[in-house]
Design an enzyme around this catalytic site. Structure first.
Site, PDB file in Angstrom:
ATOM      1  N   HIS A 350      38.718  43.419 -25.660  1.00 31.57           N
ATOM      2  CA  HIS A 350      38.352  43.829 -25.146  1.00 31.57           C
ATOM      3  C   HIS A 350      38.261  43.475 -24.397  1.00 31.57           C
ATOM      4  CE1 HIS A 350      34.019  45.104 -27.287  1.00 31.57           C
ATOM      5  NE2 HIS A 350      34.375  44.272 -27.705  1.00 31.57           N
ATOM      6  N   LYS A 541      26.454  46.134 -12.159  1.00 32.28           N
ATOM      7  CA  LYS A 541      27.121  44.999 -13.637  1.00 32.28           C
ATOM      8  C   LYS A 541      27.568  44.113 -13.447  1.00 32.28           C
ATOM      9  CE  LYS A 541      30.526  48.171 -12.499  1.00 32.28           C
ATOM     10  NZ  LYS A 541      31.432  48.947 -13.737  1.00 32.28           N
ATOM     11  N   ARG A 542      28.069  43.016 -14.177  1.00 34.93           N
ATOM     12  CA  ARG A 542      28.366  41.473 -13.567  1.00 34.93           C
ATOM     13  C   ARG A 542      29.167  41.364 -12.358  1.00 34.93           C
ATOM     14  NH1 ARG A 542      27.126  37.673 -17.554  1.00 34.93           N
ATOM     15  NH2 ARG A 542      28.341  35.929 -15.850  1.00 34.93           N
ATOM     16  N   LYS A 547      35.888  43.262 -11.063  1.00 33.91           N
ATOM     17  CA  LYS A 547      34.698  44.490 -10.291  1.00 33.91           C
ATOM     18  C   LYS A 547      34.609  44.859  -9.098  1.00 33.91           C
ATOM     19  CE  LYS A 547      32.435  43.751 -15.063  1.00 33.91           C
ATOM     20  NZ  LYS A 547      32.069  44.783 -15.971  1.00 33.91           N
ATOM     21  N   THR A 649      31.264  50.919 -19.627  1.00 34.79           N
ATOM     22  CA  THR A 649      29.355  51.603 -20.306  1.00 34.79           C
ATOM     23  C   THR A 649      28.339  51.950 -19.013  1.00 34.79           C
ATOM     24  OG1 THR A 649      29.159  49.755 -21.216  1.00 34.79           O
ATOM     25  CG2 THR A 649      30.227  51.187 -22.467  1.00 34.79           C
ATOM     26  N   LYS A 653      26.486  55.292 -18.539  1.00 35.75           N
ATOM     27  CA  LYS A 653      25.320  55.509 -18.356  1.00 35.75           C
ATOM     28  C   LYS A 653      25.197  56.350 -17.144  1.00 35.75           C
ATOM     29  CE  LYS A 653      25.003  51.014 -20.378  1.00 35.75           C
ATOM     30  NZ  LYS A 653      24.968  49.747 -20.012  1.00 35.75           N
TER      31      LYS A 653
HETATM   32  C1  LIG Z   1      25.875  49.127 -19.651  1.00 35.36           C
HETATM   33  C2  LIG Z   1      25.197  47.407 -18.827  1.00 35.36           C
HETATM   34  C3  LIG Z   1      26.252  46.618 -18.501  1.00 35.36           C
HETATM   35  C4  LIG Z   1      28.010  47.621 -18.608  1.00 35.36           C
HETATM   36  O1  LIG Z   1      28.571  47.883 -17.030  1.00 35.36           O
HETATM   37  P1  LIG Z   1      29.849  47.986 -17.033  1.00 35.36           P
HETATM   38  O2  LIG Z   1      29.364  48.612 -15.690  1.00 35.36           O
HETATM   39  O3  LIG Z   1      29.895  48.780 -17.849  1.00 35.36           O
HETATM   40  O4  LIG Z   1      30.260  47.092 -16.417  1.00 35.36           O
HETATM   41  C5  LIG Z   1      26.019  45.599 -18.215  1.00 35.36           C
HETATM   42  N1  LIG Z   1      25.073  45.181 -18.946  1.00 35.36           N
HETATM   43  C6  LIG Z   1      23.458  45.847 -18.570  1.00 35.36           C
HETATM   44  C7  LIG Z   1      22.914  45.331 -18.083  1.00 35.36           C
HETATM   45  C8  LIG Z   1      24.256  47.021 -18.775  1.00 35.36           C
HETATM   46  O5  LIG Z   1      22.942  48.001 -19.427  1.00 35.36           O
END
Ligand SMILES: *Cc1c(COP(=O)(O)O)cnc(C)c1O
Length: 815
Positions: A350, A541-542, A547, A649, A653
């Site tokens: 990853h 996101k985190r 990021k 991911t 979404k």
């Molecule tokens: C999808 C998801 C992530 C991953 O988000 P990225 O933008 O790909 O870093 C992190 N936390 C939650 C709660 C998610 O649903």
């Protein structure tokens, strides 16, 4: 319907011990969940029996994280029982959606890696692949984030305080997991044998949660291990008056499953973490070996009946543990054991950051897992012999592929261990897999060519479209047919509506409805009034430097300043929505959260810009909050420094829900562009190759800033305390990094990003053009279904057959 009603009432009385008149919402939720669970269990037992009887190969997904979120509506939806439950509960005077809120999020993961594991579990059930997910049942999941005065505070996540209606404790499924002690080498009828005399033993107890697939055809178990001591209370010590000492062993054992390590892309590096890793690997392998012996009577055929997927390096110890089980406990010859091990295991990488690949000090290993260290040394010896054959006399090559890092004080390299012990190693997006071959695993790939493969991540559309966005789902069904819920590739027929203004209108109405809902939620939670007509610009996101939330808020500052310069201009009203947690020890990331909140405070209350820009930081990002925000997003921020996001991911979404992406050529953004078309995504910034070059040239950004007055002014504003008048120097560390240590290319990418944002504004002002691009995003995202990803794993890595996309709809079965 009547049956569900009476079942819920029966659960309320018999399982909860309450009358309807006394029941709280919590009680109703538990009664409803248990009623649903009964129906799932019947399918579960049937599915299990069928796959046993057929002798089918099983997938074992080992992951230290499963970021599941809520299960109630997920399971209702997949069982096709949403409507009946809604009506039945309505008759009882309770609202389904109110009950939904009673369920705490199961947050046994940090972010994308854990959510991927959860989406995969759902897709494996949907595709009727017999599978078990193995992990740890943490008492406390990812911390709860509270924002006080703009700063992040962390509180324990007490998700189990009301009990968990989904899980089954299996007190009979218990394994011993050992630590420490020493190894004795004995002669066993002329054969050398190693006997491990451990110093400490912990018990692993199984808890099973059923994961039901789409249309309820198949159910798999998520089996999470809880730790306890075989000797919970030393009575003699207790009787001597040392009450704490009497349960010290219990406390030491239970610490293993006490909490999830918060991750900031740098490994935890703590002894307890290594104990967690070995604990769940050992229990899981013992469990699957026992299952295999029960059906096949021997272990030579293990790889024909078991595919073990290692989610990142956290379960890498499986390589050494499986060897130990085969060689030490089942008398396998070394070479035979090695063949079985490699054929059974595969590993998902990853990250490309060498420093993020786990390593452990050899001394710690020796103390905690002495036999495993011996095994790793032996694996390394045969592996280095191969390297020597391939490149005779090349010491650098040997050092680079070795399982032991000799440079930094002798450490065991877990990524290399997983690589050598697996028949397939996959990256999680096309770009990431390519870069893996060029960077972190360049030399290993040379030695074991053909092992690296790509499996671009995916998301389950059941949760991220159907459940999160029911209004859009209905519209898509109306436009493309009901079958889209079984086969998302049918969404492509949406393209025939691309010039249909009537459809455009309906499509926009759905987005508007979702935005009104989110604006209401934000209004309730944080007392900020939002205009649902504004462009909702979302970065969730985190919080991490790579990021680049900083790039986003810097652009907000520049935009704010431009608006103030020229308040009469035709500015596109924007709402910048942020959410995400920073690892508790990651001070810089926490300072970025404070900056976002400080900028929000000034911008949101400045009458000079007439409400054209709002900044919102929503606290406590988790799966449920993601489900609330994503359907309302117009713009998806996927702006990581190129080469640093393995896949992402969240990007999938958001695009699936009709948000346009503004992003760098990084991770799966590239494949999103390839699918939705370059006209329907805004790409900006440096590419991965540029980033590598620039890093070699130096990280000072003085020249870049001199050439960009807008950037200079934004940084000056932050540095001068414009947003932190109570502490003008608060953001000095950020300003300094932007000027002189631009490792993440925030300054370097600023102008390109600012320009791309103005392009977004221009497009937004042409409503049909924006709507068209948004529709095309939805129409072209089918490939990112985790069903597609799992099908690829099944074909190329696991060698297991896959069931139909989804079984025939219920009405067809009856016919
Ligand atoms: C999808 C998801 C992530 C991953 O988000 P990225 O933008 O790909 O870093 C992190 N936390 C939650 C709660 C998610 O649903």
């Amino acid at each position: 319907m009547a049956e569900i009603k009476s079942d819920v009432l029966a659960k309320l009385r018999l399982a909860i011990g309450k009358e309807a008149s006394q029941a709280t919402q919590q009680d109703w939720y538990h009664a409803a969940a248990l009623t649903l669970r009964d129906r799932i269990v019947h399918r579960w037992l049937t599915a299990d029996k069928e796959s046993y009887d057929a002798g089918r190969k099983r997938v074992y997904y080992l992951s230290l994280e499963f970021l599941i979120g809520r299960l109630f509506t997920d399971a209702l939806n997949n069982m096709g029982l949403m409507k009946v439950f809604e009506i039945a509960l309505g008759d009882l005077g309770v609202g389904l959606m109110d009950l939904r809120k009673c369920e705490p999020d199961a947050a046994l993961g940090n972010g994308g890696l854990g959510r991927l594991a959860a989406c995969f579990m759902e897709s494996m059930s949907t595709l009727q692949i017999p599978a078990i997910g193995y992990g740890i049942r943490y008492d406390f999941g990812l911390f709860r984030q509270v924002i006080v005065d703009g700063w992040q505070h962390e509180y324990p996540d007490v998700w189990l305080s009301f009990g968990n209606p989904w899980e089954f404790q299996r007190p009979e499924v218990v394994y011993h997991v050992h630590f420490g002690g020493g190894v004795e080498h004995v002669d066993d009828k002329g054969r050398a044998r190693a006997v491990w005399h451990p110093g400490e033993t912990v018990q692993a107890v199984a808890y099973d949660t059923p994961i039901v697939g789409w249309r309820g055809q198949h159910v798999n178990a998520l089996r999470l291990w809880s730790a306890r001591s075989p000797d919970p209370l030393k009575l003699d010590v207790f009787n001597s008056g040392d009450y704490l000492g009497a349960s010290a062993e219990e406390a030491r054992a239970e610490a293993i499953c006490k909490f999830l390590y918060p991750n900031d892309e740098s490994p935890a590096g703590r002894e307890l973490r290594l104990r967690q890793e070995y604990f769940f690997v050992s229990a899981s392998l013992q469990d699957l070996v026992k299952r295999h012996l029960g059906s096949d009577g021997q272990l030579r055929s293990l790889s024909q009946k078991a595919a073990v997927q290692l989610n990142d390096t956290h379960p890498s110890l499986a390589v050494a543990e499986l060897m130990r089980i085969l060689v030490d406990l089942h008398n396998f010859r070394w070479d035979e054991a090695w063949k079985v091990t490699v054929a059974t295991l595969s590993y998902t990488n990853h990250t490309l950051l060498p420093e993020a690949l786990e390593t452990w000090p050899v001394e710690l290993f020796e103390r905690l897992l002495p036999r495993h260290l011996e095994i790793i040394y032996r694996i390394n010896a045969q592996h280095l012999a191969l390297a020597e054959q391939r490149a005779p006399g090349d010491i650098d090559y040997r050092a680079s592929v070795s399982l032991i890092d000799e440079k930094s004080g002798r450490r065991v390299r877990m990524g290399q261990l997983a690589f050598v012990g697996s028949h397939r190693i996959n990256g999680v997006s096309a770009m990431h897999s390519d870069l893996m071959k060029e960077t972190v695993f360049h030399d290993l790939n040379h030695l074991y060519s053909g092992r690296i493969t790509n499996k671009t991540n995916g998301i389950t559309f059941r949760r991220w479209l159907m459940l999160a966005n029911p209004k859009l789902t209905s519209l898509l069904q109306e436009a493309c047919g009901d079958a889209i819920v079984d086969d998302p590739t049918l969404l492509s027929s949406l393209e025939s509506y691309i010039a249909d203004s009537g459809f455009h209108q309906k499509f926009r109405a759905v987005k508007h409805h979702n935005k009104v809902q989110l604006a209401r939620l934000i209004g309730e939670r944080m007392n900020v009034r939002l205009d649902p007509g504004a462009l909702f610009d979302v970065q969730i996101k985190r919080i991490h430097e790579y990021k680049r939330q900083l790039l986003n808020i810097l652009e907000a500052v520049a935009l704010y300043q431009d608006m103030k310069d020229n308040p009469q201009a035709d500015w596109v009203p924007r709402v910048k929505i942020f959410a995400g947690k920073a690892a508790a020890s990651y001070r810089y990331a926490k300072l970025i959260i404070k900056l976002i909140n400080d900028v929000a405070e000034v911008v949101n209350n400045d009458p000079a810009i007439g409400g054209k820009l709002k900044v919102v930081f929503m606290a406590d990002y988790n799966v449920s909050l993601a489900e609330a925000i994503i359907p309302a997003a117009d713009l998806s921020e996927q702006i990581s420094t190129a080469g640093m996001e393995a896949s992402g991911t969240g990007n999938m979404k958001l695009a699936l829900n009709g948000a346009l992406t503004i992003g760098t050529l990084d991770g799966a953004n590239i494949e999103i562009r390839d699918n939705v078309g370059a006209d329907n995504i805004a790409i900006f910034g440096m590419e991965a190759g540029d980033v590598m070059l620039r890093r070699q040239q130096g990280l000072d950004a003085t020249d870049i800033i001199r050439r960009s007055p807008r950037l200079a002014r934004a940084i000056d504003a932050i540095a001068s305390g414009l947003f932190s008048p109570d502490e003008p120097g608060r953001f000095e560390p950020i300003a300094h990094a932007l000027r002189h240590l631009d490792h993440y290319m925030v300054s370097a990418d600023f102008d390109s990003y600012y320009e791309a944002q103005r392009g977004i504004d221009a497009r937004w002002q042409t409503v049909p053009a924006w709507t068209r691009a948004s529709i095309l995003n939805v129409a072209r995202m089918a490939w990112f279904s985790s069903d597609r990803t799992i099908r690829e794993y099944a074909d190329d890595i696991w060698n297991v057959p896959v069931g139909p996309v989804a079984a025939a709809p219920a009405h067809a079965q009856r016919a």
